[in-house]
Design a protein around this motif. Structure first.
Motif, PDB file in Angstrom:
ATOM      1  N   SER A   1       0.803  -1.221   0.000  1.00 17.55           N
ATOM      2  CA  SER A   1       0.000   0.000   0.000  1.00 17.55           C
ATOM      3  C   SER A   1       0.839   1.275   0.000  1.00 17.55           C
ATOM      4  O   SER A   1       0.346   2.336  -0.346  1.00 17.55           O
ATOM      5  CB  SER A   1      -0.955   0.007   1.191  1.00 17.55           C
ATOM      6  N   ASN A   2       2.114   1.171   0.391  1.00 21.53           N
ATOM      7  CA  ASN A   2       2.962   2.367   0.386  1.00 21.53           C
ATOM      8  C   ASN A   2       4.406   2.017   0.053  1.00 21.53           C
ATOM      9  O   ASN A   2       4.794   0.852   0.043  1.00 21.53           O
ATOM     10  CB  ASN A   2       2.874   3.113   1.718  1.00 21.53           C
TER      11      ASN A   2
ATOM     12  N   GLY B   1       6.571   0.134   2.639  1.00 23.80           N
ATOM     13  CA  GLY B   1       6.304  -1.303   2.666  1.00 23.80           C
ATOM     14  C   GLY B   1       7.081  -2.048   1.608  1.00 23.80           C
ATOM     15  O   GLY B   1       7.655  -3.114   1.868  1.00 23.80           O
ATOM     16  N   VAL B   2       7.124  -1.499   0.394  1.00 21.02           N
ATOM     17  CA  VAL B   2       7.853  -2.169  -0.684  1.00 21.02           C
ATOM     18  C   VAL B   2       9.358  -2.159  -0.401  1.00 21.02           C
ATOM     19  O   VAL B   2      10.051  -3.130  -0.682  1.00 21.02           O
ATOM     20  CB  VAL B   2       7.497  -1.572  -2.070  1.00 21.02           C
ATOM     21  N   LYS B   3       9.854  -1.071   0.189  1.00 26.85           N
ATOM     22  CA  LYS B   3      11.286  -1.028   0.547  1.00 26.85           C
ATOM     23  C   LYS B   3      11.608  -2.055   1.636  1.00 26.85           C
ATOM     24  O   LYS B   3      12.660  -2.697   1.600  1.00 26.85           O
ATOM     25  CB  LYS B   3      11.684   0.380   0.986  1.00 26.85           C
ATOM     26  N   ASN B   4      10.698  -2.224   2.588  1.00 23.49           N
ATOM     27  CA  ASN B   4      10.893  -3.257   3.614  1.00 23.49           C
ATOM     28  C   ASN B   4      10.892  -4.648   2.979  1.00 23.49           C
ATOM     29  O   ASN B   4      11.632  -5.531   3.403  1.00 23.49           O
ATOM     30  CB  ASN B   4       9.805  -3.180   4.681  1.00 23.49           C
ATOM     31  N   GLY B   5      10.034  -4.846   1.966  1.00 19.49           N
ATOM     32  CA  GLY B   5      10.003  -6.116   1.247  1.00 19.49           C
ATOM     33  C   GLY B   5      11.330  -6.421   0.573  1.00 19.49           C
ATOM     34  O   GLY B   5      11.834  -7.544   0.632  1.00 19.49           O
ATOM     35  N   ILE B   6      11.918  -5.419  -0.054  1.00 16.51           N
ATOM     36  CA  ILE B   6      13.225  -5.589  -0.702  1.00 16.51           C
ATOM     37  C   ILE B   6      14.289  -5.942   0.334  1.00 16.51           C
ATOM     38  O   ILE B   6      15.098  -6.849   0.130  1.00 16.51           O
ATOM     39  CB  ILE B   6      13.616  -4.323  -1.497  1.00 16.51           C
ATOM     40  N   GLU B   7      14.280  -5.246   1.464  1.00 12.36           N
ATOM     41  CA  GLU B   7      15.257  -5.551   2.522  1.00 12.36           C
ATOM     42  C   GLU B   7      15.071  -6.973   3.044  1.00 12.36           C
ATOM     43  O   GLU B   7      16.040  -7.659   3.357  1.00 12.36           O
ATOM     44  CB  GLU B   7      15.157  -4.527   3.664  1.00 12.36           C
ATOM     45  N   SER B   8      13.830  -7.425   3.105  1.00 14.82           N
ATOM     46  CA  SER B   8      13.556  -8.792   3.545  1.00 14.82           C
ATOM     47  C   SER B   8      14.103  -9.803   2.539  1.00 14.82           C
ATOM     48  O   SER B   8      14.645 -10.847   2.922  1.00 14.82           O
ATOM     49  CB  SER B   8      12.048  -8.972   3.743  1.00 14.82           C
ATOM     50  N   VAL B   9      13.973  -9.510   1.239  1.00 14.08           N
ATOM     51  CA  VAL B   9      14.562 -10.390   0.215  1.00 14.08           C
ATOM     52  C   VAL B   9      16.067 -10.453   0.412  1.00 14.08           C
ATOM     53  O   VAL B   9      16.658 -11.531   0.453  1.00 14.08           O
ATOM     54  CB  VAL B   9      14.233  -9.902  -1.218  1.00 14.08           C
ATOM     55  N   LYS B  10      16.698  -9.290   0.553  1.00 12.70           N
ATOM     56  CA  LYS B  10      18.160  -9.247   0.711  1.00 12.70           C
ATOM     57  C   LYS B  10      18.605 -10.053   1.931  1.00 12.70           C
ATOM     58  O   LYS B  10      19.615 -10.752   1.889  1.00 12.70           O
ATOM     59  CB  LYS B  10      18.646  -7.796   0.822  1.00 12.70           C
TER      60      LYS B  10
END
Length: 112
Positions: free
Chosen positions: A33-34, A37-46
């Protein structure tokens, strides 16, 4: 390899995709939704990409193969494309493991 942040056509959701140098999309996200959130998703992938236990390998009903990258809480962070062969899927997993932790981020979204 790079992550691209982009928005849906109606700009309601943010997504990321992990692209190989040849432009092929290796991993795609759910909608967020923001932008935070998408940046946190990328950090989680890394963070999780180097842990083989976080890869959920699957065979579809049509005989093709794909994988999901899971967070420690077993939530799906990203999903792969379909591969014709299991070996192709495994190459995709290895590519994410090797390249995602150091991938750059390109923001293609439009600020609202």
């Amino acid at each position: 390899m790079k992550f691209e942040i982009f928005q849906s056509e109606n700009n309601e959701k943010y997504y990321f995709r992990l692209k190989a140098k040849n432009g092929q999309i290796i991993l795609s996200s759910q909608g967020y939704s923001n932008k935070s959130g998408v940046k946190n998703g990328i950090e989680s992938v890394k963070k999780n990409a180097t842990n083989d236990d976080c890869f959920d390998r699957k065979e579809a009903a049509n005989g093709k193969f794909h994988f999901n990258l899971l967070a420690m809480n077993k939530q799906i962070i990203g999903s792969s494309q379909m591969y014709a062969a299991k070996s192709g899927m495994e190459k995709g997993v290895e590519s994410v493991k090797t390249n995602a932790p150091e991938a750059t981020i390109e923001d293609l979204s439009v600020e609202g």
